[in-house]
Design a protein around this motif. Sequence first.
Motif, short mmCIF file in Angstrom:
data_model
loop_
_atom_site.label_atom_id
_atom_site.label_comp_id
_atom_site.label_asym_id
_atom_site.label_seq_id
_atom_site.Cartn_x
_atom_site.Cartn_y
_atom_site.Cartn_z
N UNK A 52 0.82 -1.14 -0.02
CA UNK A 52 0.04 -0.07 -0.08
C UNK A 52 1.15 1.07 -0.08
N UNK A 53 0.19 2.44 -0.24
CA UNK A 53 0.97 3.61 -0.05
C UNK A 53 -0.04 4.64 0.07
N UNK A 54 0.39 5.87 0.86
CA UNK A 54 -0.59 6.97 1.24
C UNK A 54 -0.05 8.21 1.38
N UNK A 55 -0.54 9.00 1.71
CA UNK A 55 0.02 10.34 1.94
C UNK A 55 -1.17 11.21 2.88
N UNK A 56 -0.76 12.14 3.53
CA UNK A 56 -1.97 13.04 4.28
C UNK A 56 -2.77 13.49 3.00
N UNK A 57 -2.20 14.16 1.88
CA UNK A 57 -3.12 14.52 1.21
C UNK A 57 -4.36 13.47 0.60
N UNK A 58 -3.70 12.42 0.53
CA UNK A 58 -4.68 11.25 -0.01
C UNK A 58 -5.60 10.72 0.97
N UNK A 59 -5.13 10.88 2.16
CA UNK A 59 -5.97 10.24 3.31
C UNK A 59 -5.90 11.13 4.51
N UNK A 60 -6.91 12.13 4.87
CA UNK A 60 -6.63 12.91 6.03
C UNK A 60 -6.88 12.25 7.30
N UNK A 61 -6.88 10.99 7.35
CA UNK A 61 -6.96 10.26 8.51
C UNK A 61 -5.56 9.51 8.86
#
Length: 229
Positions: free
Chosen positions: A38-47
């Motif tokens: 998986x990958x994420x960022x605060x911009x992609x997922x505010x949680x």
Amino acid sequence: KEEMGLLLWNGETVCDDDVNETAAHAICKDMGYPGALSWTSFNKDSGFSPFDIRNEYSIGMDNVVCSSASWGSCDYITASHNCDHTEDVHLRCGTPEQLNTGFRLIDEDGNSVSEETITGLLLWNGRTVCDDGFDMNAALAICREMGYRSADSWTSPDENSDGLEFSYIRFDHFIGMNDVNCDSNTWDSCSHVQDGHEQCSHDEDVYLSCSQPGYDICTWDWNAYDETH
């Protein structure tokens, strides 16, 4: 298991513009892993709670576009960017054991479940299974494929949003299977789609409850044996 980490390129962060699952796989493979979980960022997922250490680095890469899961197929920009640190990529790469496991069930901590009645998030090769087309035939087929006697039940956050708590571990995995349709309760009767699951969300991830194998008790009547021999 491998944990989520802040992605750096030559000591600088990577902006999430254009980053997708294909890019995540390409980067993990370039680092020596078989693929990404998986990958994420605060911009992609505010949680998501990003690593504070990201602010200590400059942003060094932007607009990563990959046509395949090979880093050689990727284009990117390093000379400039229009990003801030809320867009820094955090990446989770997988081990061979995590990505080539077939079906398995995991608990809220990401560990394989081992209760008398097996209940957990359903993974296939380290990815979640979307509930489109899923039914009890599919549940039975998959439980039996994993070596269990039967399936007790299945659900998803989308199917049952009232009174049931679902682990957030599902957000740590890509969605990998969709449109599971089984003609009977054996896996060889099933069809499924591995790609084209963009219409699914993690609220459609399947949670499955299997029953442990049962054992029949065999008895031997020695008296009957003696009478006939």
